[in-house]
Design a protein around this motif. Structure first.
Motif, PDB file in Angstrom:
ATOM      1  N   PRO A 146       0.844  -1.200   0.000  1.00 43.58           N
ATOM      2  CA  PRO A 146       0.000   0.000   0.000  1.00 43.58           C
ATOM      3  C   PRO A 146       0.883   1.255   0.000  1.00 43.58           C
ATOM      4  N   ALA A 147       0.395   2.303  -0.601  1.00 42.22           N
ATOM      5  CA  ALA A 147       1.191   3.522  -0.803  1.00 42.22           C
ATOM      6  C   ALA A 147       1.736   4.089   0.502  1.00 42.22           C
ATOM      7  N   GLN A 148       0.936   4.090   1.561  1.00 43.25           N
ATOM      8  CA  GLN A 148       1.422   4.688   2.807  1.00 43.25           C
ATOM      9  C   GLN A 148       2.580   3.887   3.393  1.00 43.25           C
ATOM     10  N   TYR A 149       2.554   2.549   3.258  1.00 46.20           N
ATOM     11  CA  TYR A 149       3.642   1.738   3.787  1.00 46.20           C
ATOM     12  C   TYR A 149       4.887   1.860   2.915  1.00 46.20           C
ATOM     13  N   GLY A 174       5.801   4.445   1.176  1.00 44.62           N
ATOM     14  CA  GLY A 174       6.391   5.742   1.500  1.00 44.62           C
ATOM     15  C   GLY A 174       7.135   5.712   2.818  1.00 44.62           C
ATOM     16  N   ASP A 175       6.534   5.068   3.823  1.00 40.13           N
ATOM     17  CA  ASP A 175       7.191   4.962   5.129  1.00 40.13           C
ATOM     18  C   ASP A 175       8.493   4.179   5.031  1.00 40.13           C
TER      19      ASP A 175
END
Length: 112
Positions: A15-18, A20-21
């Motif tokens: 997923p995009a948020q992970y 990026g993190d």
């Protein structure tokens, strides 16, 4: 397949948020190791910290920076410490004593 395309494939599955993190954390880790390597002198070759120093400098090089100039058990000319310095200086055709750590290389006088 090159490493960049493999990384893009792996990151596209997250997923995009992970993703990026993960990129931010890895970037911070590389930058922190580069900062540590900049100020941490290489330990003695017999020290228990050699392994930690090697790992930190290896992570710091992930940004594409060059290998540190001085490593445990190596001379400034990046040869094993068991090799006599004068032999290396003759092979490199540099002035005697110019491969000592902390000493700037001797330069020839500019032509007149």
């Amino acid at each position: 397949m090159d490493p960049t395309s493999i990384l893009q494939d792996v990151l596209s599955m997250l997923p995009a948020q992970y993703a990026g993190d993960i990129v931010v954390i890895v970037s911070f880790l590389i930058s922190a190791c580069a900062l540590i390597a900049r100020f941490w002198r290489p330990p003695d070759p017999t020290s228990k910290w050699v392994l930690v120093w090697t790992i930190v400098t290896a992570i710091a090089q992930a940004r594409g920076w060059n290998l540190p100039a001085y490593q445990p058990g190596k001379k400034a000319a990046m040869v094993p410490a068991t090799v006599p310095r004068h032999e290396i200086e003759q092979k490199l055709d540099v002035p005697l004593g110019s491969t000592r750590p902390g000493k700037p290389p001797a330069r020839a006088a500019p032509p007149d």
